[in-house]
Write a protein that holds these residues in place. Sequence first.
Motif, PDB file in Angstrom:
ATOM      1  N   ALA A 185     121.488  64.014 -49.620  1.00  4.09           N
ATOM      2  CA  ALA A 185     120.866  65.162 -50.279  1.00  4.09           C
ATOM      3  C   ALA A 185     120.161  66.074 -49.272  1.00  4.09           C
ATOM      4  O   ALA A 185     120.182  67.302 -49.410  1.00  4.09           O
ATOM      5  N   GLU A 186     119.559  65.476 -48.248  1.00  7.88           N
ATOM      6  CA  GLU A 186     118.838  66.278 -47.258  1.00  7.88           C
ATOM      7  C   GLU A 186     119.798  67.159 -46.465  1.00  7.88           C
ATOM      8  O   GLU A 186     119.516  68.341 -46.212  1.00  7.88           O
ATOM      9  N   LEU A 187     120.954  66.598 -46.080  1.00  3.89           N
ATOM     10  CA  LEU A 187     121.946  67.391 -45.359  1.00  3.89           C
ATOM     11  C   LEU A 187     122.552  68.452 -46.275  1.00  3.89           C
ATOM     12  O   LEU A 187     122.872  69.558 -45.828  1.00  3.89           O
ATOM     13  N   GLY A 188     122.699  68.111 -47.545  1.00  4.81           N
ATOM     14  CA  GLY A 188     123.173  69.102 -48.506  1.00  4.81           C
ATOM     15  C   GLY A 188     122.197  70.262 -48.622  1.00  4.81           C
ATOM     16  O   GLY A 188     122.607  71.426 -48.753  1.00  4.81           O
ATOM     17  N   ARG A 189     120.918  69.942 -48.545  1.00  2.00           N
ATOM     18  CA  ARG A 189     119.897  70.993 -48.589  1.00  2.00           C
ATOM     19  C   ARG A 189     120.027  71.933 -47.399  1.00  2.00           C
ATOM     20  O   ARG A 189     119.886  73.154 -47.522  1.00  2.00           O
ATOM     21  N   VAL A 190     120.347  71.350 -46.208  1.00  2.00           N
ATOM     22  CA  VAL A 190     120.513  72.174 -45.012  1.00  2.00           C
ATOM     23  C   VAL A 190     121.644  73.193 -45.220  1.00  2.00           C
ATOM     24  O   VAL A 190     121.498  74.380 -44.891  1.00  2.00           O
ATOM     25  N   LEU A 191     122.752  72.740 -45.796  1.00  2.00           N
ATOM     26  CA  LEU A 191     123.859  73.657 -46.059  1.00  2.00           C
ATOM     27  C   LEU A 191     123.463  74.722 -47.078  1.00  2.00           C
ATOM     28  O   LEU A 191     123.859  75.898 -46.954  1.00  2.00           O
ATOM     29  N   ASP A 192     122.701  74.327 -48.088  1.00  2.00           N
ATOM     30  CA  ASP A 192     122.245  75.302 -49.084  1.00  2.00           C
ATOM     31  C   ASP A 192     121.355  76.355 -48.439  1.00  2.00           C
ATOM     32  O   ASP A 192     121.391  77.531 -48.828  1.00  2.00           O
ATOM     33  N   GLU A 193     120.559  75.933 -47.454  1.00  2.00           N
ATOM     34  CA  GLU A 193     119.700  76.885 -46.740  1.00  2.00           C
ATOM     35  C   GLU A 193     120.546  77.922 -46.000  1.00  2.00           C
ATOM     36  O   GLU A 193     120.206  79.100 -45.954  1.00  2.00           O
ATOM     37  N   VAL A 194     121.664  77.460 -45.419  1.00  2.00           N
ATOM     38  CA  VAL A 194     122.557  78.389 -44.713  1.00  2.00           C
ATOM     39  C   VAL A 194     123.193  79.356 -45.701  1.00  2.00           C
ATOM     40  O   VAL A 194     123.241  80.578 -45.462  1.00  2.00           O
ATOM     41  N   LYS A 195     123.665  78.814 -46.828  1.00  2.00           N
ATOM     42  CA  LYS A 195     124.305  79.660 -47.836  1.00  2.00           C
ATOM     43  C   LYS A 195     123.349  80.716 -48.365  1.00  2.00           C
ATOM     44  O   LYS A 195     123.753  81.846 -48.682  1.00  2.00           O
ATOM     45  N   GLY A 196     122.072  80.348 -48.468  1.00  2.00           N
ATOM     46  CA  GLY A 196     121.069  81.292 -48.943  1.00  2.00           C
ATOM     47  C   GLY A 196     120.503  82.173 -47.844  1.00  2.00           C
ATOM     48  O   GLY A 196     119.566  82.947 -48.091  1.00  2.00           O
ATOM     49  N   ARG A 197     121.053  82.059 -46.636  1.00  2.00           N
ATOM     50  CA  ARG A 197     120.632  82.833 -45.465  1.00  2.00           C
ATOM     51  C   ARG A 197     119.159  82.627 -45.128  1.00  2.00           C
ATOM     52  O   ARG A 197     118.476  83.525 -44.631  1.00  2.00           O
ATOM     53  N   ARG A 198     118.671  81.428 -45.394  1.00  2.00           N
ATOM     54  CA  ARG A 198     117.314  81.069 -45.015  1.00  2.00           C
ATOM     55  C   ARG A 198     117.298  80.271 -43.715  1.00  2.00           C
ATOM     56  O   ARG A 198     116.249  80.059 -43.123  1.00  2.00           O
ATOM     57  N   LEU A 199     118.469  79.782 -43.296  1.00  5.97           N
ATOM     58  CA  LEU A 199     118.606  79.024 -42.054  1.00  5.97           C
ATOM     59  C   LEU A 199     119.891  79.465 -41.381  1.00  5.97           C
ATOM     60  O   LEU A 199     120.936  79.571 -42.029  1.00  5.97           O
ATOM     61  N   ASP A 200     119.810  79.712 -40.065  1.00 12.06           N
ATOM     62  CA  ASP A 200     121.015  80.175 -39.373  1.00 12.06           C
ATOM     63  C   ASP A 200     121.970  79.009 -39.115  1.00 12.06           C
ATOM     64  O   ASP A 200     121.539  77.850 -39.046  1.00 12.06           O
ATOM     65  N   PRO A 201     123.267  79.291 -38.976  1.00 13.92           N
ATOM     66  CA  PRO A 201     124.270  78.223 -38.849  1.00 13.92           C
ATOM     67  C   PRO A 201     124.042  77.280 -37.673  1.00 13.92           C
ATOM     68  O   PRO A 201     124.206  76.059 -37.821  1.00 13.92           O
ATOM     69  N   LEU A 202     123.681  77.803 -36.501  1.00 15.44           N
ATOM     70  CA  LEU A 202     123.524  76.915 -35.342  1.00 15.44           C
ATOM     71  C   LEU A 202     122.326  75.993 -35.476  1.00 15.44           C
ATOM     72  O   LEU A 202     122.351  74.850 -35.006  1.00 15.44           O
ATOM     73  N   SER A 203     121.275  76.471 -36.124  1.00  9.52           N
ATOM     74  CA  SER A 203     120.135  75.585 -36.382  1.00  9.52           C
ATOM     75  C   SER A 203     120.547  74.476 -37.353  1.00  9.52           C
ATOM     76  O   SER A 203     120.124  73.319 -37.212  1.00  9.52           O
ATOM     77  N   ALA A 204     121.386  74.824 -38.322  1.00  6.89           N
ATOM     78  CA  ALA A 204     121.890  73.820 -39.254  1.00  6.89           C
ATOM     79  C   ALA A 204     122.740  72.793 -38.533  1.00  6.89           C
ATOM     80  O   ALA A 204     122.633  71.580 -38.790  1.00  6.89           O
ATOM     81  N   VAL A 205     123.604  73.254 -37.606  1.00  7.12           N
ATOM     82  CA  VAL A 205     124.424  72.337 -36.816  1.00  7.12           C
ATOM     83  C   VAL A 205     123.537  71.365 -36.055  1.00  7.12           C
ATOM     84  O   VAL A 205     123.795  70.153 -36.022  1.00  7.12           O
ATOM     85  N   ARG A 206     122.480  71.869 -35.438  1.00  3.39           N
ATOM     86  CA  ARG A 206     121.584  71.000 -34.674  1.00  3.39           C
ATOM     87  C   ARG A 206     120.962  69.926 -35.561  1.00  3.39           C
ATOM     88  O   ARG A 206     120.922  68.747 -35.207  1.00  3.39           O
ATOM     89  N   GLU A 207     120.496  70.329 -36.746  1.00  5.84           N
ATOM     90  CA  GLU A 207     119.872  69.361 -37.654  1.00  5.84           C
ATOM     91  C   GLU A 207     120.866  68.298 -38.101  1.00  5.84           C
ATOM     92  O   GLU A 207     120.548  67.100 -38.134  1.00  5.84           O
ATOM     93  N   ILE A 208     122.072  68.734 -38.447  1.00  6.50           N
ATOM     94  CA  ILE A 208     123.081  67.789 -38.937  1.00  6.50           C
ATOM     95  C   ILE A 208     123.503  66.826 -37.840  1.00  6.50           C
ATOM     96  O   ILE A 208     123.606  65.610 -38.060  1.00  6.50           O
ATOM     97  N   LEU A 209     123.755  67.334 -36.620  1.00  7.60           N
ATOM     98  CA  LEU A 209     124.174  66.459 -35.525  1.00  7.60           C
ATOM     99  C   LEU A 209     123.083  65.474 -35.150  1.00  7.60           C
ATOM    100  O   LEU A 209     123.362  64.311 -34.818  1.00  7.60           O
ATOM    101  N   GLU A 210     121.833  65.920 -35.184  1.00  5.92           N
ATOM    102  CA  GLU A 210     120.731  65.012 -34.853  1.00  5.92           C
ATOM    103  C   GLU A 210     120.646  63.866 -35.860  1.00  5.92           C
ATOM    104  O   GLU A 210     120.420  62.718 -35.496  1.00  5.92           O
ATOM    105  N   LYS A 211     120.869  64.187 -37.144  1.00  5.30           N
ATOM    106  CA  LYS A 211     120.731  63.153 -38.171  1.00  5.30           C
ATOM    107  C   LYS A 211     121.941  62.234 -38.234  1.00  5.30           C
ATOM    108  O   LYS A 211     121.809  61.018 -38.371  1.00  5.30           O
TER     109      LYS A 211
END
Length: 329
Positions: free
Chosen positions: A288-314
């Motif tokens: 669910a947490e990683l799904g939230r990260v993608l939702d943040e990107v879709k809503g343009r609240r988080l940029d794609p590369l920051s999302a990549v960093r969070e997902i790869l770290e987790k």
Amino acid sequence: MATWGRATLVEGVRAGDRRALARAITLVENGNPLAYELVRDVYPETGKAYVIGMTGPPGVGKSSLVSALIRRVRSAGKTVGVISVDPSSPYTSGALLGDRIRLADHFLDPDVFIRSMGTRGHLGGLAETTLQAALILDAAGKDILFVETVGTGQSEVEIVGIADTVVLALMPGSGDSIQALKAGIMEIPDVIVVNKRDHPAAKTMVNEVRSILSLDAERDWSPPIVLTEAVQEEGIDELWGRIAEHRAYLDEDGRLEARRATNLAGEVFAVASARARSHLEHAVADDAELGRVLDEVKGRRLDPLSAVREILEKVFHVGDSDTNRPDTR
């Protein structure tokens, strides 16, 4: 009926037993753990077969070309294995083009083994299943292996990456063939065949191919262009001769071994990438947490590369230091 365990399968593959080969490749397609053990056992005996990749857009006559080449190879007393890689049906997970009508002439030849393969949702994708199947047929003592793919996309390029000689089939008057030329795939083939040579546009297509090849003047090997009529088996001797010329070229100065080493390394990375992607997709879908990260990107609240960093770290525990940041150029 034989009971196929690890030892009996290894023995059967080494003996070239058709039932053992069929069972082994089915295990490969299904991602059965026994398949990995089997390939590991027979791998030291591989490297003897010469692998020819046949790629090109759908409908250009690749199966007809392979069928004609099989007849040519068999006339020389060589044994043959064929892996036809097809898209999988979303309903049955089987190979959609499994009938392979043009190859039916060889089904009863005990020295020709033909198998159509689909993805069946395999973690490593078609690159992995094709590599394993080819290694099994190699270990079974086949002299020549044909690997035929549908299309000329990235996945097909990865599949023919195991080939010693890559043949690109095109057809005059085909929009898909013209698109293939425009897509910049001309660095892939070692031999180019224009099938249906009686077509009025055949010579035009040869000239177009030749003009594109001329742009790469630094290439050591210039791919020959062969005109064929596969159903009538016209031009097949010339095509086989050109393949043999490329093999002789590779045999000079250790080029064949160098190419195989490069190909195998490339296949390792292709399979690893496919597995990593599959693992990543499942992890994101189940978390669910990683799904939230993608939702943040879709809503343009988080940029794609920051999302990549969070997902790869987790998922992979990969940091973002300067030493391992991916090249995004």
